[in-house]
Design an enzyme around this catalytic site. Structure first.
Site, mmCIF file in Angstrom:
data_model
loop_
_atom_site.group_PDB
_atom_site.id
_atom_site.type_symbol
_atom_site.label_atom_id
_atom_site.label_comp_id
_atom_site.label_asym_id
_atom_site.label_seq_id
_atom_site.Cartn_x
_atom_site.Cartn_y
_atom_site.Cartn_z
ATOM 1 N N ILE A 33 0.809 -1.246 0.165
ATOM 2 C CA ILE A 33 0.279 -0.008 -0.074
ATOM 3 C C ILE A 33 0.730 1.100 -0.019
ATOM 4 O O ILE A 33 2.113 1.116 1.164
ATOM 5 C CB ILE A 33 -0.679 0.012 1.047
ATOM 6 N N GLU A 78 -18.246 6.964 16.830
ATOM 7 C CA GLU A 78 -17.480 6.714 17.523
ATOM 8 C C GLU A 78 -17.290 7.364 18.722
ATOM 9 O O GLU A 78 -16.717 6.620 19.625
ATOM 10 C CB GLU A 78 -16.645 6.075 17.097
ATOM 11 N N GLU A 79 -16.714 8.503 18.708
ATOM 12 C CA GLU A 79 -16.551 9.508 20.221
ATOM 13 C C GLU A 79 -17.190 9.511 20.706
ATOM 14 O O GLU A 79 -17.352 10.373 22.201
ATOM 15 C CB GLU A 79 -15.456 10.734 19.499
ATOM 16 N N ASP A 85 -8.077 1.662 14.305
ATOM 17 C CA ASP A 85 -8.826 2.792 15.171
ATOM 18 C C ASP A 85 -7.631 3.561 15.547
ATOM 19 O O ASP A 85 -6.617 2.624 16.394
ATOM 20 C CB ASP A 85 -9.692 3.157 16.125
ATOM 21 N N HIS A 121 -6.661 13.312 21.528
ATOM 22 C CA HIS A 121 -8.081 13.670 21.654
ATOM 23 C C HIS A 121 -8.118 15.236 22.304
ATOM 24 O O HIS A 121 -8.720 15.839 22.739
ATOM 25 C CB HIS A 121 -8.794 13.145 23.113
ATOM 26 N N ASP A 153 0.377 -1.784 4.867
ATOM 27 C CA ASP A 153 0.264 -2.768 4.695
ATOM 28 C C ASP A 153 -0.519 -4.137 5.332
ATOM 29 O O ASP A 153 -0.670 -4.927 4.624
ATOM 30 C CB ASP A 153 2.032 -2.946 4.280
HETATM 31 N N1 TRP Z 1 -11.495 4.668 20.496
HETATM 32 C C1 TRP Z 1 -10.459 5.589 21.702
HETATM 33 C C2 TRP Z 1 -10.729 6.868 20.911
HETATM 34 O O1 TRP Z 1 -11.163 7.179 19.844
HETATM 35 C C3 TRP Z 1 -9.041 5.300 21.334
HETATM 36 C C4 TRP Z 1 -8.381 3.910 22.237
HETATM 37 C C5 TRP Z 1 -8.197 3.900 23.163
HETATM 38 C C6 TRP Z 1 -8.752 2.573 21.104
HETATM 39 N N2 TRP Z 1 -8.528 2.635 23.166
HETATM 40 C C7 TRP Z 1 -8.296 1.548 22.268
HETATM 41 C C8 TRP Z 1 -8.524 2.204 20.129
HETATM 42 C C9 TRP Z 1 -8.251 0.667 21.996
HETATM 43 C C10 TRP Z 1 -8.538 0.712 19.936
HETATM 44 C C11 TRP Z 1 -7.950 -0.231 21.111
HETATM 45 O O2 TRP Z 1 -10.607 7.364 21.486
HETATM 46 ZN ZN ZN Z 2 -10.434 6.865 18.313
#
Ligand code: TRP
Ligand code: ZN
Ligand code: CA
Length: 442
Positions: A48, A175-176, A204, A291, A310
């Site tokens: 990729i 998601e947040e 993520d 964040h 990849d």
């Molecule tokens: N999902 C969280 C966010 O978007 C970040 C995160 C924290 C995360 N711990 C994780 C993502 C473990 C995947 C696996 O803020």
């Molecule tokens: Zn996230």
């Protein structure tokens, strides 16, 4: 020779789905003499291009900058992000759909992209959340996973991949705010559609500036696919522990879909042992800008983004192009047989007929025994000539319920035809159960 008693109603539990995925990756059984041609191996994924992934991040940064500095749920920057990804996929020949939902008083969007073809009953899905928090552009969280997934989808199109399984990609909203978009998607999938998803891969945060290489410890087949890839690069991995269930894979896992994924770390601190094997700075967070407003274009480690992108492509190719192992002939007895408490052995018989020669060297014995303390149980497979093969011994301390397992027995010295028995004995008092069903796969 005609196949015999075939299972006609597949029961798709989470465990069955996991087995299904594992089964797809099983290598062809080695065989000395004339055997059917071995199925072709999985196709190798293309590299990729990092530059392409970074170009998506540049675009997501521009979208944030033009829209008040973020790409958060309910803000213009989120919808613009969705429109950007959707246009790329539409132009590449994906069938896309926008799914709308409402949360916190604003409309949210999931984008689903299906690559035409493949077995619609066996879907490999990869996804990433596309929303940021409102404090910044969210380039690592989660422009990185979104861009790596997008570029993998575009590579599928460039290759005009013809996977055995059906491929689907998803970009999640909100998601947040608590995995809202992915929960909405899963909750609105009819059970029959959920059961077709053989695996969901989640990405993520895959470009953290002080990266670790973390693999989710969920479905064993998916986990191994990722671990093997990084091992091939000579990059050590660790199991992801920074908050299990904190991303969209949890929405899928909660309804029994096998999941896996990659992660390069958020606010947790890199240890000195981790800095030794991965480089970077010990005593500092994997992502100091997690964040916050500095999660911008500069908040990316290119090497981590490149390797993880990849790895996404590798897993998508490996899991979707490995041909299905042709199902064997299944002989089953589904009649219940009570197992007396701390008593004599009982048996259930399966009669095999019409075959020639011996049983396979990897005879699969699928067992479904319901019991309230499985450590009480001793299981044997008894061949037609009376030879017993121990499947499971008693282990008094194993207090878990049920024996639902598939054992592999080298039965190559046994004549295939005849009456095979599953023999079960309960050797300790109090807990009881019954043989629910069992089967042999030749
Ligand atoms: N999902 C969280 C966010 O978007 C970040 C995160 C924290 C995360 N711990 C994780 C993502 C473990 C995947 C696996 O803020
Ligand atoms: Zn996230
Ligand atoms: Ca007992």
């Amino acid at each position: 020779m005609t196949p015999h008693l075939k299972l006609s109603i597949p029961r798709r539990t989470a465990a069955a789905a996991a087995l299904a995925l594992a089964g797809l990756l099983a290598s062809a059984a080695p065989s000395a003499t004339a055997a059917p041609a071995a199925p072709a191996p999985a196709l190798a994924a293309p590299d990729i291009p990092l530059a392409n992934v970074k170009a998506h991040l540049t675009e997501l940064q521009s979208i944030a900058t033009a829209n008040g500095g973020n790409r958060a749920h309910g803000r213009a920057g989120y919808k613009a992000s969705i429109d950007y990804v959707k246009a790329k996929l539409d132009a590449a020949g994906f069938t896309t759909s926008l799914q709308q939902f409402t949360t916190s008083g604003a409309t949210g969007y999931n984008l689903i992209a299906d690559w035409p073809g493949g077995d619609a009953n066996s879907v490999v899905m990869a996804g990433a959340h596309l929303d940021s928090v409102s404090s910044g552009a969210g380039i690592n969280d989660n422009g990185s996973g979104s861009a790596g997934t997008l570029e993998t989808a575009l590579a599928v199109s460039r290759a005009q991949l013809k996977p055995v399984k059906h491929l689907r990609f998803g970009w999640w909203g909100a998601e947040e705010l608590g995995l809202v978009g992915s929960k909405y998607y899963v909750n609105n999938l009819p059970a029959a559609e959920r059961s077709k998803i053989a695996g969901y891969l989640n990405f993520d945060m895959i470009g953290s500036p002080n990266p670790g290489y973390f693999v989710y410890d969920d479905d064993p087949t998916i986990e191994k696919t990722f671990k093997d890839y990084f091992a091939g690069l000579g990059v050590a991995t660790e199991i992801e522990t920074e908050g299990d269930g904190r991303s969209d894979h949890a929405s899928f896992k909660n309804v029994g879909i096998p999941v896996g994924g990659l992660f390069t770390g958020a606010s947790r601190t890199k240890s000195s042992a981790q800095a030794q094997k991965w480089g970077g700075t010990a005593g500092q967070a994997f992502d100091r800008c997690y964040h916050s407003s500095c999660d911008s274009s500069t908040n990316i480690n290119d090497t981590a983004l490149d390797r993880n992108s990849d790895a996404i492509a590798h897993a998508v190719w490996a899991l979707s192009t490995e041909p299905t192992v042709p199902p064997g002939d299944i002989y089953e007895n589904a009649a219940d047989v009570a197992i007396p408490d701390n008593g004599a052995a009982v048996t259930s018989t399966v009669t095999v007929s019409g075959r020639t020669g011996n049983a396979p060297a990897a005879l699969k014995v699928g067992v479904d025994v319901k019991h309230t303390w499985r450590g009480d149980l001793v299981l044997d497979l008894v061949a037609p000539d009376g030879t017993a093969y121990r499947l499971k011994s008693a282990s008094g301390s194993d207090s878990a319920d049920n024996v639902i397992a598939t054992y592999t027995v080298n039965a190559s010295s046994e004549t295939a035809n005849g009456a095979w028995k599953l023999r079960v004995q309960d050797v300790a008092a109090q807990d009881t159960g019954y043989i629910d069903s069992w089967k042999l796969t030749f």
